[in-house]
Design a protein around this motif. Sequence first.
Motif, PDB file in Angstrom:
ATOM      1  N   GLU A 487       0.812  -1.215   0.000  1.00 49.21           N
ATOM      2  CA  GLU A 487       0.000   0.000   0.000  1.00 49.21           C
ATOM      3  C   GLU A 487       0.851   1.273   0.000  1.00 49.21           C
ATOM      4  O   GLU A 487       0.349   2.358  -0.330  1.00 49.21           O
ATOM      5  CB  GLU A 487      -0.927   0.020   1.226  1.00 49.21           C
ATOM      6  N   PHE A 488       2.124   1.151   0.357  1.00 44.48           N
ATOM      7  CA  PHE A 488       3.025   2.300   0.361  1.00 44.48           C
ATOM      8  C   PHE A 488       3.980   2.285  -0.830  1.00 44.48           C
ATOM      9  O   PHE A 488       4.312   3.343  -1.375  1.00 44.48           O
ATOM     10  CB  PHE A 488       3.839   2.333   1.662  1.00 44.48           C
ATOM     11  N   ILE A 489       4.402   1.113  -1.241  1.00 40.87           N
ATOM     12  CA  ILE A 489       5.403   1.009  -2.302  1.00 40.87           C
ATOM     13  C   ILE A 489       4.866   1.529  -3.640  1.00 40.87           C
ATOM     14  O   ILE A 489       5.546   2.295  -4.340  1.00 40.87           O
ATOM     15  CB  ILE A 489       5.881  -0.449  -2.461  1.00 40.87           C
ATOM     16  N   ALA A 490       3.650   1.140  -3.993  1.00 41.98           N
ATOM     17  CA  ALA A 490       3.108   1.552  -5.292  1.00 41.98           C
ATOM     18  C   ALA A 490       2.989   3.069  -5.422  1.00 41.98           C
ATOM     19  O   ALA A 490       3.479   3.655  -6.397  1.00 41.98           O
ATOM     20  CB  ALA A 490       1.760   0.869  -5.536  1.00 41.98           C
ATOM     21  N   PRO A 491       2.342   3.769  -4.457  1.00 40.54           N
ATOM     22  CA  PRO A 491       2.270   5.228  -4.601  1.00 40.54           C
ATOM     23  C   PRO A 491       3.625   5.914  -4.472  1.00 40.54           C
ATOM     24  O   PRO A 491       3.857   6.948  -5.103  1.00 40.54           O
ATOM     25  CB  PRO A 491       1.329   5.656  -3.465  1.00 40.54           C
ATOM     26  N   LEU A 492       4.530   5.348  -3.673  1.00 42.65           N
ATOM     27  CA  LEU A 492       5.857   5.943  -3.546  1.00 42.65           C
ATOM     28  C   LEU A 492       6.607   5.855  -4.871  1.00 42.65           C
ATOM     29  O   LEU A 492       7.226   6.830  -5.319  1.00 42.65           O
ATOM     30  CB  LEU A 492       6.648   5.232  -2.439  1.00 42.65           C
ATOM     31  N   ARG A 493       6.546   4.703  -5.516  1.00 47.48           N
ATOM     32  CA  ARG A 493       7.210   4.532  -6.811  1.00 47.48           C
ATOM     33  C   ARG A 493       6.621   5.502  -7.844  1.00 47.48           C
ATOM     34  O   ARG A 493       7.348   6.106  -8.635  1.00 47.48           O
ATOM     35  CB  ARG A 493       7.071   3.088  -7.293  1.00 47.48           C
ATOM     36  N   GLU A 494       5.307   5.650  -7.818  1.00 52.59           N
ATOM     37  CA  GLU A 494       4.647   6.559  -8.770  1.00 52.59           C
ATOM     38  C   GLU A 494       5.089   8.000  -8.530  1.00 52.59           C
ATOM     39  O   GLU A 494       5.385   8.731  -9.484  1.00 52.59           O
ATOM     40  CB  GLU A 494       3.134   6.442  -8.619  1.00 52.59           C
ATOM     41  N   LYS A 495       5.146   8.423  -7.269  1.00 55.85           N
ATOM     42  CA  LYS A 495       5.530   9.803  -6.953  1.00 55.85           C
ATOM     43  C   LYS A 495       6.988  10.059  -7.311  1.00 55.85           C
ATOM     44  O   LYS A 495       7.343  11.158  -7.753  1.00 55.85           O
ATOM     45  CB  LYS A 495       5.295  10.097  -5.468  1.00 55.85           C
ATOM     46  N   ALA A 496       7.848   9.069  -7.115  1.00 60.45           N
ATOM     47  CA  ALA A 496       9.256   9.244  -7.461  1.00 60.45           C
ATOM     48  C   ALA A 496       9.411   9.468  -8.959  1.00 60.45           C
ATOM     49  O   ALA A 496      10.189  10.330  -9.403  1.00 60.45           O
ATOM     50  CB  ALA A 496      10.058   8.025  -7.020  1.00 60.45           C
ATOM     51  N   GLY A 497       8.655   8.710  -9.753  1.00 57.82           N
ATOM     52  CA  GLY A 497       8.700   8.903 -11.191  1.00 57.82           C
ATOM     53  C   GLY A 497       8.168  10.265 -11.599  1.00 57.82           C
ATOM     54  O   GLY A 497       8.727  10.929 -12.488  1.00 57.82           O
ATOM     55  N   GLU A 498       7.098  10.690 -10.950  1.00 54.75           N
ATOM     56  CA  GLU A 498       6.517  12.001 -11.235  1.00 54.75           C
ATOM     57  C   GLU A 498       7.486  13.114 -10.851  1.00 54.75           C
ATOM     58  O   GLU A 498       7.600  14.130 -11.555  1.00 54.75           O
ATOM     59  CB  GLU A 498       5.207  12.143 -10.465  1.00 54.75           C
ATOM     60  N   TRP A 499       8.174  12.937  -9.728  1.00 54.66           N
ATOM     61  CA  TRP A 499       9.166  13.908  -9.251  1.00 54.66           C
ATOM     62  C   TRP A 499      10.251  14.117 -10.302  1.00 54.66           C
ATOM     63  O   TRP A 499      10.614  15.243 -10.634  1.00 54.66           O
ATOM     64  CB  TRP A 499       9.750  13.389  -7.950  1.00 54.66           C
ATOM     65  N   VAL A 531       7.264  14.233  -0.908  1.00 55.61           N
ATOM     66  CA  VAL A 531       7.637  12.923  -1.458  1.00 55.61           C
ATOM     67  C   VAL A 531       8.762  12.305  -0.629  1.00 55.61           C
ATOM     68  O   VAL A 531       8.762  11.099  -0.359  1.00 55.61           O
ATOM     69  CB  VAL A 531       8.043  13.041  -2.940  1.00 55.61           C
ATOM     70  N   ALA A 532       9.717  13.127  -0.216  1.00 51.82           N
ATOM     71  CA  ALA A 532      10.799  12.621   0.631  1.00 51.82           C
ATOM     72  C   ALA A 532      10.235  12.037   1.924  1.00 51.82           C
ATOM     73  O   ALA A 532      10.672  10.982   2.388  1.00 51.82           O
ATOM     74  CB  ALA A 532      11.796  13.733   0.937  1.00 51.82           C
ATOM     75  N   LEU A 533       9.236  12.707   2.502  1.00 48.14           N
ATOM     76  CA  LEU A 533       8.645  12.205   3.744  1.00 48.14           C
ATOM     77  C   LEU A 533       7.866  10.917   3.504  1.00 48.14           C
ATOM     78  O   LEU A 533       7.823  10.045   4.388  1.00 48.14           O
ATOM     79  CB  LEU A 533       7.730  13.266   4.367  1.00 48.14           C
ATOM     80  N   ALA A 534       7.278  10.781   2.324  1.00 51.01           N
ATOM     81  CA  ALA A 534       6.594   9.519   2.000  1.00 51.01           C
ATOM     82  C   ALA A 534       7.591   8.358   2.017  1.00 51.01           C
ATOM     83  O   ALA A 534       7.280   7.261   2.512  1.00 51.01           O
ATOM     84  CB  ALA A 534       5.931   9.623   0.629  1.00 51.01           C
ATOM     85  N   TYR A 535       8.770   8.604   1.499  1.00 48.47           N
ATOM     86  CA  TYR A 535       9.818   7.579   1.528  1.00 48.47           C
ATOM     87  C   TYR A 535      10.168   7.216   2.964  1.00 48.47           C
ATOM     88  O   TYR A 535      10.269   6.025   3.317  1.00 48.47           O
ATOM     89  CB  TYR A 535      11.046   8.090   0.783  1.00 48.47           C
TER      90      TYR A 535
END
Length: 596
Positions: A487-499, A531-535
Amino acid sequence: MSTYSAPLRDIRFALYDVLGVEAAFRQLRFDDANRETVDAVLDESARFCGTVLAPLNKVGDEHGVAYDKDSGGVTTAPGFKEAYVQFAEGGWGGLGAPVEYGGMGLPHVLGMPLEEMIDAANLAWGNFPLLSHGAANALRLHGEQWQREVFLTKLVSGEWTGTMCLTEPHCGTDLGLLKTRAEPGDDGTYSISGTKIFITAGEHDLTPNILHLVLARLPDAPAGSKGISLFLAPKFKVARDGTVGERNALRCGAVEHKMGIHGSATCVMNFDGAQGYLIGQPHKGLMAMFTMMNTARLGVGLQGLGLAERAYQNALRYARERLQSRALSGAKFPDKPADPIIVQPDVRRMLLTCKALVEGGRALAYHAGLQVDIADHGATEEERKAGDDLLGFLTPIVKACLTEWGVECTYHALQCFGGHGYIAEHGMEQLTRDARITTLYEGTTGIQALDLMGRKIMQLQGAGLKAFLAMVAAFCEEHAGDASLAEFIAPLREKAGEWQALTLAIGKRAMSDPEEIGAAAYDYLFYSGYVALAYWWARSVAAAEASSQPQAFKDGKRETARFYFARILPRTLAHKAAIDSGAAALLSLDEAAFDA
């Protein structure tokens, strides 16, 4: 009155479980920084801050500092001097300083919990030793050997304190405009003349001498920022052999009356031919200044974190005690005349926001502090450069985001108290007032945004961002098959790509219009911070599950992470939309039309 108890469990969790500092310290050859030593430092830091500094927080706010216009002297609030004596005797000023200059030689990152605790306990008091650390770093890296032996040792021992004298009445951020002059003498000293303002701890009664690090221009200096040199001018003259002489020709001309941090002396300093020594090379003062400034910026980020932690603690306590109406779904505490307000969704929103920003921010800040150690002590030049690149990238994020989040959290905490938060009795309004300065000094939030976007991304080609995104990618790959983190990995990966895509898009627009950098900077800074805090929240959940922490602690981390991803990370949507709108929305309005 607000109270404070050092959050040692979460501090230890951040250090040991999330960051893995024990292994890092071994790799960096900090042989004395074992768990027993670290725990002892944390415990004693908590004791000192909780029993000595915290009780003086309200005292400093009420008494402020006393300025004697005849002598130019400043007297600190009752108890401040005695607290400083204990601080110096405990060797706290030398925690991370080199052993050869009287320090303990411990990792820089170990000093960050101490700074956080000091700031939470008594921010105004903490400002007195704060800049000594930056001055010590400047001397260590840029001073001559005799200057280290004479001045650095005194800063490390806490016998003397230091300042940063940068800002002048007509120039703050644009130091290229500064007018303070330094005339060379026949004996290797310089005569410094000019006025500096907003000088934290520029004058006080805590130590017998104060070392002022002053930016000034030599007679042959080129115009602009390339013509700035750094000098050290002590309150009392000091010879090369360490002998202390007569009073120097410098004086506190006034102290500022401020919104908050009343117990901190914010001074106007007048230099009237003061004797000083050149630090580093002529016209290379900005390099030494940034050594001080970057140290101070991380320190101010910790101020925001410390205030947010204290505010959260008090709001949580009040929310559990204050009885007010019933939960919407029915009484949760039927044996009481009303439910405590912690059952109310909106109170929980505020408390969870504070908890998420504080605990995630702690990991973010401490990780940045660890990069200081890697940049200084990495085994290879490649490791040291990687640490320095990442540190440079993270510094404006830590400084700006943690201070702005500190303002947000103190606001939420005061709001939890309702009208009781607005009056002085509970101490919440002091925390709110004190927090506001953290977004301003050592570079405003806007300056941090320009530093991140203009220098760290555009000029340095995003070296630190690439390193951080690599960390995110490695973490996501490591846990790709972990159902408990999906539940955390998928949105984190998406946000990193968007970043990454967002960064490239800004750079492309800036090639045809440089204004796009400034237009995007603020929103890019906070997009990056969220995004950094999401990581760090994803990593915290993983670390908690792998730890020996109680199940309640693990559940708390997971649920807070869920709140963060659901309620706070979506703030990036607004920041991205603002960035995508481009510079036109900001620059199209003619200046004359602002008051039309």
